[in-house]
Design an enzyme around this catalytic site. Structure first.
Site, PDB file in Angstrom:
ATOM      1  N   ASP A  13      30.485  63.195  -6.246  1.00  0.00           N
ATOM      2  CA  ASP A  13      30.327  62.266  -5.119  1.00  0.00           C
ATOM      3  C   ASP A  13      29.042  61.439  -5.203  1.00  0.00           C
ATOM      4  OD1 ASP A  13      32.695  63.309  -4.103  1.00  0.00           O
ATOM      5  OD2 ASP A  13      31.648  64.851  -2.959  1.00  0.00           O
ATOM      6  N   GLU A  14      28.599  61.162  -6.396  1.00  0.00           N
ATOM      7  CA  GLU A  14      27.367  60.388  -6.568  1.00  0.00           C
ATOM      8  C   GLU A  14      27.592  58.904  -6.266  1.00  0.00           C
ATOM      9  OE1 GLU A  14      28.699  62.318  -8.920  1.00  0.00           O
ATOM     10  OE2 GLU A  14      27.257  63.859  -9.512  1.00  0.00           O
ATOM     11  N   GLY A  15      28.857  58.461  -6.344  1.00  0.00           N
ATOM     12  CA  GLY A  15      29.156  57.032  -6.151  1.00  0.00           C
ATOM     13  C   GLY A  15      29.747  56.421  -7.413  1.00  0.00           C
ATOM     14  N   LYS A  16      30.401  57.256  -8.213  1.00  0.00           N
ATOM     15  CA  LYS A  16      30.937  56.795  -9.507  1.00  0.00           C
ATOM     16  C   LYS A  16      31.940  55.649  -9.332  1.00  0.00           C
ATOM     17  CE  LYS A  16      32.221  61.087 -10.117  1.00  0.00           C
ATOM     18  NZ  LYS A  16      31.461  61.798  -9.074  1.00  0.00           N
ATOM     19  N   GLY A  40      37.608  62.082  -5.520  1.00  0.00           N
ATOM     20  CA  GLY A  40      37.823  61.069  -4.488  1.00  0.00           C
ATOM     21  C   GLY A  40      36.760  60.014  -4.713  1.00  0.00           C
ATOM     22  N   HIS A  41      37.160  58.889  -5.265  1.00  0.00           N
ATOM     23  CA  HIS A  41      36.204  57.842  -5.628  1.00  0.00           C
ATOM     24  C   HIS A  41      36.378  56.664  -4.677  1.00  0.00           C
ATOM     25  CE1 HIS A  41      35.848  59.467 -10.028  1.00  0.00           C
ATOM     26  NE2 HIS A  41      35.523  60.340  -9.110  1.00  0.00           N
ATOM     27  N   THR A  42      35.307  56.360  -3.938  1.00  0.00           N
ATOM     28  CA  THR A  42      35.390  55.354  -2.879  1.00  0.00           C
ATOM     29  C   THR A  42      34.861  54.003  -3.354  1.00  0.00           C
ATOM     30  OG1 THR A  42      34.819  57.188  -1.440  1.00  0.00           O
ATOM     31  CG2 THR A  42      34.893  55.007  -0.424  1.00  0.00           C
ATOM     32  N   GLN A 221      33.976  64.405 -10.831  1.00  0.00           N
ATOM     33  CA  GLN A 221      33.068  65.515 -10.509  1.00  0.00           C
ATOM     34  C   GLN A 221      31.651  65.187 -11.018  1.00  0.00           C
ATOM     35  OE1 GLN A 221      36.469  66.623 -11.987  1.00  0.00           O
ATOM     36  NE2 GLN A 221      36.831  66.095  -9.868  1.00  0.00           N
ATOM     37  N   THR A 298      38.718  66.053   1.087  1.00  0.00           N
ATOM     38  CA  THR A 298      39.020  67.139   2.016  1.00  0.00           C
ATOM     39  C   THR A 298      38.413  66.919   3.403  1.00  0.00           C
ATOM     40  OG1 THR A 298      37.042  68.255   1.239  1.00  0.00           O
ATOM     41  CG2 THR A 298      39.102  68.856   0.156  1.00  0.00           C
ATOM     42  N   LYS A 328      22.468  55.271  -3.041  1.00  0.00           N
ATOM     43  CA  LYS A 328      22.269  55.695  -1.654  1.00  0.00           C
ATOM     44  C   LYS A 328      20.802  55.854  -1.252  1.00  0.00           C
ATOM     45  CE  LYS A 328      25.782  57.847   0.337  1.00  0.00           C
ATOM     46  NZ  LYS A 328      26.976  58.665   0.694  1.00  0.00           N
ATOM     47  N   ASP A 330      19.301  53.801   0.363  1.00  0.00           N
ATOM     48  CA  ASP A 330      19.258  53.246   1.724  1.00  0.00           C
ATOM     49  C   ASP A 330      19.323  54.345   2.783  1.00  0.00           C
ATOM     50  OD1 ASP A 330      22.003  53.155   0.411  1.00  0.00           O
ATOM     51  OD2 ASP A 330      22.571  53.105   2.529  1.00  0.00           O
TER      52      ASP A 330
HETATM   53  P1  GDP Z   1      32.342  59.396  -6.250  1.00  0.00           P
HETATM   54  O1  GDP Z   1      33.257  60.553  -6.101  1.00  0.00           O
HETATM   55  O2  GDP Z   1      31.215  59.656  -7.198  1.00  0.00           O
HETATM   56  O3  GDP Z   1      33.035  58.101  -6.573  1.00  0.00           O
HETATM   57  O4  GDP Z   1      31.653  59.199  -4.819  1.00  0.00           O
HETATM   58  P2  GDP Z   1      32.393  59.285  -3.386  1.00  0.00           P
HETATM   59  O5  GDP Z   1      33.185  58.061  -3.179  1.00  0.00           O
HETATM   60  O6  GDP Z   1      33.078  60.584  -3.202  1.00  0.00           O
HETATM   61  O7  GDP Z   1      31.144  59.354  -2.423  1.00  0.00           O
HETATM   62  C1  GDP Z   1      30.191  58.333  -2.372  1.00  0.00           C
HETATM   63  C2  GDP Z   1      30.155  57.803  -0.925  1.00  0.00           C
HETATM   64  O8  GDP Z   1      28.988  57.027  -0.750  1.00  0.00           O
HETATM   65  C3  GDP Z   1      31.302  56.862  -0.602  1.00  0.00           C
HETATM   66  O9  GDP Z   1      31.617  56.973   0.754  1.00  0.00           O
HETATM   67  C4  GDP Z   1      30.732  55.488  -0.921  1.00  0.00           C
HETATM   68  O10 GDP Z   1      31.362  54.455  -0.173  1.00  0.00           O
HETATM   69  C5  GDP Z   1      29.309  55.668  -0.467  1.00  0.00           C
HETATM   70  N1  GDP Z   1      28.307  54.901  -1.227  1.00  0.00           N
HETATM   71  C6  GDP Z   1      28.294  54.577  -2.542  1.00  0.00           C
HETATM   72  N2  GDP Z   1      27.121  53.974  -2.859  1.00  0.00           N
HETATM   73  C7  GDP Z   1      26.391  53.927  -1.727  1.00  0.00           C
HETATM   74  C8  GDP Z   1      25.078  53.452  -1.411  1.00  0.00           C
HETATM   75  O11 GDP Z   1      24.337  52.982  -2.254  1.00  0.00           O
HETATM   76  N3  GDP Z   1      24.671  53.612  -0.122  1.00  0.00           N
HETATM   77  C9  GDP Z   1      25.447  54.162   0.850  1.00  0.00           C
HETATM   78  N4  GDP Z   1      24.948  54.260   2.071  1.00  0.00           N
HETATM   79  N5  GDP Z   1      26.681  54.612   0.593  1.00  0.00           N
HETATM   80  C10 GDP Z   1      27.133  54.511  -0.685  1.00  0.00           C
HETATM   81  P1  IMO Z   2      34.364  63.488  -7.403  1.00  0.00           P
HETATM   82  O1  IMO Z   2      35.010  62.962  -8.643  1.00  0.00           O
HETATM   83  C1  IMO Z   2      32.555  66.883  -5.306  1.00  0.00           C
HETATM   84  C2  IMO Z   2      34.170  70.846  -6.221  1.00  0.00           C
HETATM   85  C3  IMO Z   2      34.929  71.570  -5.127  1.00  0.00           C
HETATM   86  C4  IMO Z   2      34.638  73.001  -5.496  1.00  0.00           C
HETATM   87  C5  IMO Z   2      34.654  72.978  -7.022  1.00  0.00           C
HETATM   88  C6  IMO Z   2      35.974  73.393  -7.633  1.00  0.00           C
HETATM   89  O2  IMO Z   2      34.852  62.835  -6.156  1.00  0.00           O
HETATM   90  O3  IMO Z   2      32.873  63.489  -7.528  1.00  0.00           O
HETATM   91  P2  IMO Z   2      38.360  72.255  -7.873  1.00  0.00           P
HETATM   92  O4  IMO Z   2      39.309  71.742  -6.817  1.00  0.00           O
HETATM   93  O5  IMO Z   2      37.919  71.220  -8.861  1.00  0.00           O
HETATM   94  O6  IMO Z   2      38.862  73.492  -8.532  1.00  0.00           O
HETATM   95  O7  IMO Z   2      37.059  72.706  -7.041  1.00  0.00           O
HETATM   96  O8  IMO Z   2      34.366  71.640  -7.390  1.00  0.00           O
HETATM   97  N1  IMO Z   2      34.673  69.487  -6.537  1.00  0.00           N
HETATM   98  C7  IMO Z   2      34.045  68.364  -6.183  1.00  0.00           C
HETATM   99  N2  IMO Z   2      32.928  68.164  -5.450  1.00  0.00           N
HETATM  100  N3  IMO Z   2      33.185  65.822  -5.863  1.00  0.00           N
HETATM  101  C8  IMO Z   2      34.289  66.014  -6.618  1.00  0.00           C
HETATM  102  O9  IMO Z   2      34.891  65.014  -7.292  1.00  0.00           O
HETATM  103  C9  IMO Z   2      34.796  67.322  -6.777  1.00  0.00           C
HETATM  104  N4  IMO Z   2      35.845  67.850  -7.427  1.00  0.00           N
HETATM  105  C10 IMO Z   2      35.752  69.176  -7.287  1.00  0.00           C
HETATM  106  O10 IMO Z   2      34.439  71.240  -3.850  1.00  0.00           O
HETATM  107  O11 IMO Z   2      33.328  73.351  -5.092  1.00  0.00           O
HETATM  108 MG    MG Z   3      34.029  61.820  -4.599  1.00  0.00          MG
END
Ligand code: GDP
Ligand code: IMO
Ligand code: MG
Length: 421
Positions: A13-16, A40-42, A221, A298, A328, A330
């Site tokens: 969830d780094e923002g990939k 879950g990539h947003t 991940q 989730t 992030k 900000d």
């Molecule tokens: P991913 O799984 O690495 O693609 O990241 P996620 O989408 O799960 O989580 C990143 C969250 O941070 C999402 O809700 C994005 O819309 C949001 N996001 C991404 N970059 C930034 C940023 O620079 N600042 C803020 N405030 N939100 C961001």
């Molecule tokens: P993105 O690509 C954050 C975590 C789960 C759990 C562990 C194992 O959006 O960054 P799994 O369902 O893979 O067997 O769960 O890994 N996990 C993530 N946490 N971002 C993800 O994907 C994740 N995918 C799995 O919460 O701790």
């Molecule tokens: Mg994610």
């Protein structure tokens, strides 16, 4: 031509997704190499928000080819839901998306096994996303998996054999598996999958490279969830690291070019497992509230804490990161001071190398406290506008991590991205 890789350096969830979308115009092909709908990539642009799970984040730009590579595990039902939603919003996916014959299929019974395994672990549960990821990769490694290519010939027999094996396992665990409705959808979704271009993606990608085309690989991940190097056993079941791009796409190691390592200016984790810099106080709640730190898949609360430079140095080493991307920042715009963990104290000694175990009761983070920049940076367009304290924070991180930060993200929108010179 070389293949560039973008991957997470923390617990996901780094923002990939956001950054893959921003970088896509530089490439001809974007490819996912591991994971599945646990991701879950947003992405946000033009006032709209999209969450992608199995489909690469390069589909919204200018007709680049997007590939779901052999290292991915695919749930036909979730794929169909995701693809149909995108089609409804006007994306002609069949033109741009290709899927490897070698992706392993997540069966309805894999989801049940995931839930049953978690129940059996009780208090020691992983906190998985419940999408059947672990059981599907388990079948792959134990040579029992079903691949998309299998659905093209004599599939019923193979499916029935896998299903019976899973039912026996579930029954032995005391479960009473019920999945008729899901199975029905799943079988229809296989037909839906067949309307896409199903290819030998390793040949396709290598041909692209030979023709001088550029490829960006999108990790899912993060490094601390990697099956080999993450906080085992609280990890996912795939190699989330650069090496995973080689095995998950059929790209040779000497074809890897830039490795973009992406991290948040703080740190989050969802699910169970150790997290040395986790904050249980108001500061943690403040980061969660401002950063909207709730899971994209989730909806679970993400655990929040300070940035961990010991873990980041490790992730940079394992992945061969050549450029860093900071997300992030900000979220910290209003903070008076910001902390960064520069070492761990273990049994009274300061340690800089990421250790075998990061259990909280054995580790005390050593923090450096830096002044906050106390400036709304969300509308900035250029690094020349950075407040002095923020510029100093970046300099501090670059020195600690010995790697340049070339992109800074200051908000969720595509436009809120600053490319540094
Ligand atoms: P991913 O799984 O690495 O693609 O990241 P996620 O989408 O799960 O989580 C990143 C969250 O941070 C999402 O809700 C994005 O819309 C949001 N996001 C991404 N970059 C930034 C940023 O620079 N600042 C803020 N405030 N939100 C961001
Ligand atoms: P993105 O690509 C954050 C975590 C789960 C759990 C562990 C194992 O959006 O960054 P799994 O369902 O893979 O067997 O769960 O890994 N996990 C993530 N946490 N971002 C993800 O994907 C994740 N995918 C799995 O919460 O701790
Ligand atoms: Mg994610």
């Amino acid at each position: 031509m070389k293949v560039d890789v973008l991957l997470g350096l923390q617990w996901g969830d780094e923002g990939k997704g956001k950054v893959v979308d921003v970088l896509t115009p530089r490439y001809d092909v974007v490819a996912r190499f591991q994971g599945g709908p646990n991701a879950g990539h947003t992405l946000e642009f033009e006032g709209k928000k999209y969450v992608l799970r199995s489909i690469p984040s390069g589909i919204f730009q200018h007709g680049q080819i997007n590939i779901i590579g052999n290292g991915v595990v695919l749930d036909p039902v979730l794929f169909q839901e995701e693809a149909e939603a995108l089609e409804r919003s006007g994306i002609d996916l069949r033109k741009i998306l290709k899927i490897s014959k070698k992706v392993h299929l997540i069966l309805p019974t894999h989801r049940l096994l995931d839930a049953a395994n978690e129940r059996a672990k009780g208090g020691a549960k992983i906190g998985t996303t419940g999408k059947g990821i672990g059981p599907t990769y388990t079948d792959k490694i134990s040579r029992n998996g079903l691949r998309l290519g299998d659905t093209l010939h004599d599939f019923d027999k193979k499916y029935e054999a896998a299903k019976s094996r899973h039912i026996a396992m579930l029954t032995a665990m005391g479960e009473t598996p019920e999945f008729a409705e899901l199975e029905d959808k799943w079988i229809k979704a296989i037909d839906y999958l067949h309307t896409f271009d199903i290819i030998d993606s390793e040949h396709y990608i290598n041909r692209c490279l030979a023709e001088g085309k550029s490829v960006l690989c999108e990790g899912a991940q993060g490094t601390l969830l990697d099956i080999d190097f993450g906080s085992y056993p609280f990890v996912t079941s795939s190699n989330t690291i650069t090496a995973g791009a080689c095995s998950g796409l059929g790209v040779a190691p000497n074809k890897i070019g830039e490795v973009f390592g992406i991290f948040k200016a703080y740190c989050t984790r969802v699910g169970s497992g150790p997290f040395p810099t986790e904050l249980f106080d108001e500061t943690g709640s403040k980061i969660r509230a401002i950063g909207h730190e709730y899971g994209a898949v989730t909806g679970r609360e993400r655990r929040c804490g300070w940035i961990d430079l010991v873990a980041l140095r490790y992730a940079i080493m394992i992945n061969g990161v050549t450029q860093l991307i900071m997300m992030k920042s900000d979220v910290l715009d209003t903070f008076d001071t910001i902390k960064a963990c520069v070492a761990y104290k273990i049994e009274g000694e300061e340690v800089c190398d990421f250790p075998y175990s990061i259990e909280e009761d054995t580790i005390e983070p050593v923090y450096v406290e830096l002044p906050g920049w106390k400036t709304d940076m969300t509308k900035m367009k250029n690094e020349d506008e950075f407040p002095a304290e923020f510029a100093a924070y970046i300099q501090f991180l670059e020195k600690q991590l010995n790697t340049p930060i070339t992109i800074v993200s200051i908000g969720p929108d595509r436009e809120q991205t600053i490319l540094r010179k």
